[in-house]
Structures are given as C-alpha cells and as structure tokens.
Design a protein around this motif. Sequence first.
Motif, PDB file in Angstrom:
ATOM      1  N   GLU A 139       0.845  -1.205   0.000  1.00 41.77           N
ATOM      2  CA  GLU A 139       0.000   0.000   0.000  1.00 41.77           C
ATOM      3  C   GLU A 139       0.874   1.247   0.000  1.00 41.77           C
ATOM      4  OE1 GLU A 139      -3.504   1.575  -0.339  1.00 41.77           O
ATOM      5  OE2 GLU A 139      -3.892  -0.072   1.064  1.00 41.77           O
ATOM      6  N   ALA A 140       1.901   1.253   0.837  1.00 42.23           N
ATOM      7  CA  ALA A 140       2.785   2.418   0.933  1.00 42.23           C
ATOM      8  C   ALA A 140       3.510   2.673  -0.384  1.00 42.23           C
ATOM      9  CB  ALA A 140       3.798   2.202   2.062  1.00 42.23           C
ATOM     10  N   ILE A 141       3.982   1.627  -1.043  1.00 43.02           N
ATOM     11  CA  ILE A 141       4.669   1.796  -2.332  1.00 43.02           C
ATOM     12  C   ILE A 141       3.729   2.405  -3.360  1.00 43.02           C
ATOM     13  CG2 ILE A 141       5.582   0.520  -4.316  1.00 43.02           C
ATOM     14  CD1 ILE A 141       7.019  -1.323  -2.425  1.00 43.02           C
ATOM     15  N   ILE A 142       2.515   1.867  -3.436  1.00 45.71           N
ATOM     16  CA  ILE A 142       1.559   2.347  -4.447  1.00 45.71           C
ATOM     17  C   ILE A 142       1.195   3.811  -4.196  1.00 45.71           C
ATOM     18  CG2 ILE A 142      -0.816   2.073  -5.273  1.00 45.71           C
ATOM     19  CD1 ILE A 142      -0.448  -0.938  -4.982  1.00 45.71           C
ATOM     20  N   ILE A 143       1.036   4.190  -2.929  1.00 50.18           N
ATOM     21  CA  ILE A 143       0.697   5.577  -2.612  1.00 50.18           C
ATOM     22  C   ILE A 143       1.897   6.498  -2.826  1.00 50.18           C
ATOM     23  CG2 ILE A 143       0.150   7.152  -0.700  1.00 50.18           C
ATOM     24  CD1 ILE A 143      -1.696   5.021   0.418  1.00 50.18           C
ATOM     25  N   GLN A 160      -9.548   2.400   0.765  1.00 47.55           N
ATOM     26  CA  GLN A 160      -9.018   2.261  -0.589  1.00 47.55           C
ATOM     27  C   GLN A 160      -9.338   3.473  -1.465  1.00 47.55           C
ATOM     28  OE1 GLN A 160      -6.932  -0.513  -1.995  1.00 47.55           O
ATOM     29  NE2 GLN A 160      -6.631  -0.089   0.180  1.00 47.55           N
ATOM     30  N   LEU A 161     -10.461   4.117  -1.212  1.00 48.90           N
ATOM     31  CA  LEU A 161     -10.782   5.334  -1.955  1.00 48.90           C
ATOM     32  C   LEU A 161      -9.798   6.445  -1.600  1.00 48.90           C
ATOM     33  CD1 LEU A 161     -12.641   6.925  -3.861  1.00 48.90           C
ATOM     34  CD2 LEU A 161     -14.054   7.495  -1.867  1.00 48.90           C
ATOM     35  N   LEU A 162      -9.526   6.627  -0.305  1.00 49.25           N
ATOM     36  CA  LEU A 162      -8.547   7.636   0.113  1.00 49.25           C
ATOM     37  C   LEU A 162      -7.159   7.300  -0.425  1.00 49.25           C
ATOM     38  CD1 LEU A 162      -9.611   8.195   3.847  1.00 49.25           C
ATOM     39  CD2 LEU A 162     -10.097   9.676   1.897  1.00 49.25           C
ATOM     40  N   SER A 163      -6.826   6.015  -0.447  1.00 47.69           N
ATOM     41  CA  SER A 163      -5.540   5.574  -0.986  1.00 47.69           C
ATOM     42  C   SER A 163      -5.446   5.848  -2.483  1.00 47.69           C
ATOM     43  CB  SER A 163      -5.362   4.076  -0.710  1.00 47.69           C
ATOM     44  OG  SER A 163      -4.198   3.584  -1.330  1.00 47.69           O
ATOM     45  N   LEU A 222      -4.227  -5.479  -5.611  1.00 50.27           N
ATOM     46  CA  LEU A 222      -3.847  -6.250  -6.795  1.00 50.27           C
ATOM     47  C   LEU A 222      -4.666  -5.831  -8.015  1.00 50.27           C
ATOM     48  CD1 LEU A 222      -3.293  -9.809  -5.270  1.00 50.27           C
ATOM     49  CD2 LEU A 222      -1.601  -8.058  -5.842  1.00 50.27           C
ATOM     50  N   CYS A 223      -5.948  -5.525  -7.811  1.00 48.51           N
ATOM     51  CA  CYS A 223      -6.768  -4.998  -8.923  1.00 48.51           C
ATOM     52  C   CYS A 223      -6.232  -3.645  -9.386  1.00 48.51           C
ATOM     53  CB  CYS A 223      -8.226  -4.869  -8.487  1.00 48.51           C
ATOM     54  SG  CYS A 223      -9.102  -6.436  -8.370  1.00 48.51           S
ATOM     55  N   ARG A 224      -5.828  -2.811  -8.428  1.00 44.20           N
ATOM     56  CA  ARG A 224      -5.272  -1.495  -8.777  1.00 44.20           C
ATOM     57  C   ARG A 224      -3.943  -1.646  -9.508  1.00 44.20           C
ATOM     58  NH1 ARG A 224      -5.392   1.480  -3.106  1.00 44.20           N
ATOM     59  NH2 ARG A 224      -4.013   2.940  -4.217  1.00 44.20           N
ATOM     60  N   LEU A 225      -3.158  -2.636  -9.097  1.00 43.85           N
ATOM     61  CA  LEU A 225      -1.880  -2.897  -9.755  1.00 43.85           C
ATOM     62  C   LEU A 225      -2.112  -3.352 -11.191  1.00 43.85           C
ATOM     63  CD1 LEU A 225       1.019  -2.655  -8.738  1.00 43.85           C
ATOM     64  CD2 LEU A 225       0.959  -5.077  -8.142  1.00 43.85           C
ATOM     65  N   ASP A 226      -3.072  -4.266 -11.384  1.00 48.33           N
ATOM     66  CA  ASP A 226      -3.419  -4.712 -12.743  1.00 48.33           C
ATOM     67  C   ASP A 226      -3.861  -3.530 -13.604  1.00 48.33           C
ATOM     68  OD1 ASP A 226      -2.848  -7.321 -12.100  1.00 48.33           O
ATOM     69  OD2 ASP A 226      -4.930  -7.953 -11.863  1.00 48.33           O
ATOM     70  N   TYR A 227      -4.686  -2.646 -13.000  1.00 46.40           N
ATOM     71  CA  TYR A 227      -5.167  -1.485 -13.753  1.00 46.40           C
ATOM     72  C   TYR A 227      -4.010  -0.562 -14.121  1.00 46.40           C
ATOM     73  CZ  TYR A 227      -7.595   2.825 -14.925  1.00 46.40           C
ATOM     74  OH  TYR A 227      -8.022   3.956 -15.584  1.00 46.40           O
ATOM     75  N   LYS A 243     -15.135   2.323 -11.212  1.00 47.46           N
ATOM     76  CA  LYS A 243     -14.666   1.278 -12.127  1.00 47.46           C
ATOM     77  C   LYS A 243     -13.559   0.444 -11.484  1.00 47.46           C
ATOM     78  CE  LYS A 243     -12.498   0.574 -16.654  1.00 47.46           C
ATOM     79  NZ  LYS A 243     -11.969   1.247 -17.881  1.00 47.46           N
ATOM     80  N   ILE A 244     -12.587   1.124 -10.855  1.00 42.37           N
ATOM     81  CA  ILE A 244     -11.421   0.427 -10.300  1.00 42.37           C
ATOM     82  C   ILE A 244     -11.785  -0.347  -9.039  1.00 42.37           C
ATOM     83  CG2 ILE A 244      -9.146   0.749  -9.251  1.00 42.37           C
ATOM     84  CD1 ILE A 244      -8.779   3.194 -11.069  1.00 42.37           C
ATOM     85  N   LEU A 245     -12.579   0.255  -8.161  1.00 42.49           N
ATOM     86  CA  LEU A 245     -12.830  -0.352  -6.850  1.00 42.49           C
ATOM     87  C   LEU A 245     -14.052  -1.265  -6.819  1.00 42.49           C
ATOM     88  CD1 LEU A 245     -12.086   2.667  -4.473  1.00 42.49           C
ATOM     89  CD2 LEU A 245     -10.567   0.779  -5.099  1.00 42.49           C
TER      90      LEU A 245
END
Length: 749
Positions: free
Chosen positions: A139-143, A437-440, A180-185, A455-457
């Motif tokens: 989570e920290a890396i993605i943010i 996840q929305l705030l992230s 993982l869905c966000r990573l795929d996107y 769409k993403i979440l």
Amino acid sequence: MIMKENKSLGFELLHPLIQKWIYNQGWIYLRDIQETSIQSLVYHSSDIIITANTASGKTEAAYLPILSEVLNNPNKGIRVLYISPLKALINDQYIRLEQLCEFINIPITPWHGDISSSKKKNLIKNPEGILLITPESLEAIIINYGNRVINLFEELSYVILDEMHTFLDTERGKQVQSLLCRLDYSIGRKVRKIGLSATIGDMDVAKNFINNKDKDSVIIIESKKMIRNIQLQIRGYKSEANDLNSDDIKLDNCDNCDSCKKNDIASDIFKIMRGTDNLIFANTKSNVEYYGNCLRTKCSNFHLPQEFYVHHGNLSKEIRYDVEQKLKSKDLPVNVICTSTLELGIDIGSVKSIAQIGNPLSISSMQQRLGRSGRNDGDPSILRIFLTETIISKTTNIQDEIRSKLFQTVAMVELMIKGWIEPPNSSVIHLSTFIHQLLSLISQYGGIKANLAYKILVESGTFNKMNQFIFIDVLKELGNKKLINQMSDGTLIHGEIGEKIANHYSFFIVFSTSEEYRLIANNKVIGSIPIKSIVQKDSYLIFGGMRWLILKIDDKQKTIELKKDKGGKPPQFDSDYGILIHDNIRKEMLRLYSNEYIPKYLNKQAIEFYLEGKQNFIDYNLLISDFIIYPSDLYFFPWVGDKIMNTLVLLLINHGLKALNEGICIHICNTNIDNVYTIFKNILSNAKIIDNQELIKEFNNPNPEKFEKYLSSDLQKLECTSKYLDFEGTFEYLKRYLTKNHKIEISNE
C-alpha cells in the motif's frame, strides 16, 4: 541424476540452473504437489491455488517453476511479487530462498517496516527480481510512488499469496484484493496469481479472491499425500464458578502465584511437556502471559533450567526472534506459550506436540496449529486440548449444565477429522475498507474522477457487494465528514479530515489498532501494551512471562519503565475472540448430544463431563423438544450458527419480546411456546415485506471496523448486517423448522 532416472516430468520442465540447484540439495524426488504444480504452471496460463498440509513443499512447488520462467525470459524489473501476512514469514522466506536466488543470480528483496531504507531505495532505483512484502508496505509503495508504480511493476509476471486463507474476506484481505486490482489497472494487464494455503474452507471463495472475473478458470492443486498419523486428547478440568478458568482469567489472583499453585492445567502441561519442544496455544495474550509466568515460575521453584517462553504480537521483535531461534536450534527443550503468531508458516521446524488451552477459536485455526506437529517422517501429529468446566450448582446456567463448551470442542474436532473447515464469511460488504481504498486511490493519483474510482474499486469485483446507490451514499457521507471534496470538474480529492488521515503513519493499516505504551526494561524496549490497559506507578505487571514493578509512566512519550519484581498480573489486551460459530458446528453438536457415541480421545474427567452434559440434555427433554420451559421464560435451542441466532433474536425483539443470544440458545423472557410459534409464523408470512434496514437499527455492532465511524448510521447498520446477520438464511430455517414441527404446511403450487 536420480530424478531423470525416475523420469520426473516436472524436473525435466525446470531450467537447467534450477535442476542443478535441486541436485546440489540432494533431493531424490519431487513431491507430488511439486510435480503437479510445475506442470500446471508451465503448460497453463491460469491462476493457481496450491493447497496442502504444512511442510508439504508448497513454497518450492510455486517458486521452482516460476523462477525457471524468469530465467527463461530474463527481463529487467520486478518479476515476482510475494505477499505475506507476517513480517516474520517474509524474513523466513528470504532466508529460505536467498541461497537459491544467489545460485541462479536473481535478486530478492524483503520489504517491511524493519527493513533498512537503503535496501528499499536500491530496489526503487533498480527494480528487479523478487519482492517479498506485506500488504501494508505494498500500500505504501503504491501511494508514495504514484505514477512510478507502472515503471516498478511493468515486467511483473507473478503474484504469490502466501497463507491465503488468512486473507479471505477479511479487512486485510479486501485490501490485498483491491491493491492487486489497482496494480493490474496501473500496468494495463492482469498479472498471474498463485495462492498458497494449508486450510481453505470454501474453494469458490478462494478462486474468486484471486480471479474475480473468471473464477472457474482457476486451477486447484491439492496434495495427494496421505494425512499423517494424528493423536488427539481432550483433557477435562473442574473449577468452581468463581475459580480461575482458562478462558476467563481472574487477573487479581496472580500475585505471588497463588492461583498458579491451584491451576491443574499449568501443572499438567509442566509434567507432560517439559523436556521436549512444544507449542502451547492459549488464545488470548493475557492467557499467554498468565500461563507463561506460571510455567516459568515452576521451573524456578524446582530449580530446573528454563524452557518455557512466551510469544505474541506485543512482544518486541527481538524477543520474538530469540524465541523462534531457540525453537529452530533444537539444542535444548523449548516450550512456547503463544497466540496465533506461531500458527502460520514461520519456519520453526517440527515440534513434538501442540497444546490448546480453552476452546479452539476455529477448525481452520486448530488444523493449522496441528500441522506444526509431526512434520518429520514417521512422527505423529499430537494435539492436546485442555478444557475447564465449572462444577454444577444451583446457580449454574443451562449452557454449563449441558457442557456446551466441551460439546462444541468435540464437534470441531469431529468435523476436522472429517475434513471440513469453516468457509469465509463472504457476505460482508467491507465499506470501511472501501473508504480506506478510496482515500488511498486519491493519494496515488493526486485526485480521481468518481466514475473511474467506481470502475477500479467496484466494477473490478473487489467491492462487488456494493452498488451505485451505496457508492453514491458513501461519497456523500465522506463529503459531509470532510474526508473528500469534489472539484468542479468532478475530480475527487482529499478533504480536510481525509488529508490528515491519509498522511498519518497509521493509514497503511486497514484494520483498527490501539494506541500503545512501549515497555522499557534495562534501557531496552521489550514490547508494548494498549493504552486502555489500566496500569499505575508502583503497581505490578506480568509481561514476557516475567514479573515486573512499574517504576515510571511517561504519558507524553507513551513509555513505561519496568524492573523485575515478584508481583504482577497480565495486562488487558485487545480480545482475540469474535469468530462466528458456523451452522455445521452447532448441527454436529446436536448429533453428538443425540447419539450414543463417546469419543475415544476424551480423558477420564472429560468423559465424566461429556456423559453429564448428555444426561442433562436428556433430562431437559432436548432430545424431542427445542425448548426448555421455566415459569415465565423460555430457552430456545435452534442448533444454527451465530448469524442466524443473531437474526432470530433481532426478529423476536422486533415483535415485542425480550430475547438474548446466549451462545448455544436464545433466552426469551415473559412468554410461552405458542406465542413464539405465532411470531415465527408471522415472520415467515411477512418475510418479503420485512424492512431489514429499519429492523437492524436495533442491532449494535460488537466490533466496528476502522473507518466505520465516518459512515452514516444507516450505512453502519448495513455493514454490520452483512457481517453478523443472515435474513435469507433465517427465513429458510424458519420454513424448515415450522414444517418439521407441523406448524405450517408448504403448498405444492
């Protein structure tokens, strides 16, 4: 090479460097789970779930073919992402894989809160190889790296989810699934997922977890290896109603170990297990501290070498690591009193036996713990369950009279023997995790349009229990609470409160945690306790299985200074309980009450309790009736799980009765059976028009999640309902129940 001579197809499919490494290890053959996994990973492109007993070679079953693929296609970048629920498990996997990765020249990087910043910076600068990480660090890396996530993971080929069962339909699991869905996107394609677990109760839920678009394409690989020999015993212990009970420790009795002297469980554990390596699970941290101190004190009193240690999440990492190393070394006997921290796959080698103090928390947990024992060829897996029951008196409640604790434990053991495990609670909406996840997501992109966030979440399937109406209601509420703002062009950004939340160090953790004091002894941090624990200067504390005097409390620095002393009691920790009992466990309990079967694994005292409970069950006429009648009250025994029990109570309250869920039964005040039947028929006939939303306003959430306080009351109730109630299941139950008792007739139309 022996494996070539035995014509191992799996071995032939591996890269020559991997083959050479296997040969250097002296392996004679690949295990069945490894043969099958290698072929599936090479010949297919589907997601895979590998499930097998602990110590069956699951890790190598995934890594050997995956690293062969990486060697065959040597692109730069992070190629494999390994996600683990525990930092300690990451450390273990790093040690386990380091030699192999060095041999084949593939970099491997562990990443969590205890890893140096230099290692992390090096990976960001030169992303390559294998990344071992916790959900919070991912989570920290993605943010923190936002759009650079594409560069970091553009060559990602595999995601490995270890101890997958711990993620299924939990707050943390939803976080992982969403990430993982966000990573795929972000990288514009779906990365292949590999799940590893020893205990999965519902394979459909597991398949949907790693592929929510096409769960039927997921390949399941299960080991054909025969289950190892299991030796079981449930040991019964008597206690007065006000005496020490393994599930409800009277903390005030710990001073000078008076309660330890009369604790038969601690005495028997000391006699049975001393001299060998064992794990002793005590459910709660307070229990761990209490029994740890009892057993350590016994060693001291008998002038014996210390071989009892404690292990739980509030101890410092140094203390936990030291205990784990003692278990691994096998130099001296080591008994560890622990919580679930040693339940998962941390490599401690094999222990002789497992002890469980009090009721098992779940069948899944019990099986996971049992898998720690008997891992060497030929050794049995040994489980002893130590269970107290109160001596029956005039004030004893009905549940204790029929020995419901013992029968629940036996039911769980019987179902485990039959191979059944509780399925995950897959009905939960997870609105709290959605807020996180929305705030992230807003942090990751600096702002995001509402339709894209949906769409993403939601459309991705991560939060597929939501719909557009709930989504809009949540956004409105977050706007009212200043967590988000919407710009004129429709872009969602952090609001005043949302920005503070997202920028706080605790944001990456999706579940609730208590603020804590650090405990300091001899200028070293030995662990932490929740601030809600009631402690005072000059009072005493048991921590790490040892007794301490509190010298100083610094509320500003949140520290407590300690020195060793002779008094003490365990602090109050967050509860480890809260697991819902499944319908099948209660049905199995009824089966046990209703037949002549007496388990062979009960000791003499446990048999006495078992026969006593069965006889009281008969005396209360529960063989032919589901009600125990008192002058003005009823005790109703539906033999269903907690979700239907909770719903029945709510429906009865809604119809004007005072009803309480007392675990195995529902206590209904000031009524009679005919009135209850009338209410049940009324509920069933009006099932389609009952306003669930209005009804659940009477239900209080016993364990609210981290961000639920930012939801409206109606949304909080909706979230709570999805977790703790089951209206559809309750209506089906009432239909079966009333039909069986000839209170209604079902039309054939």
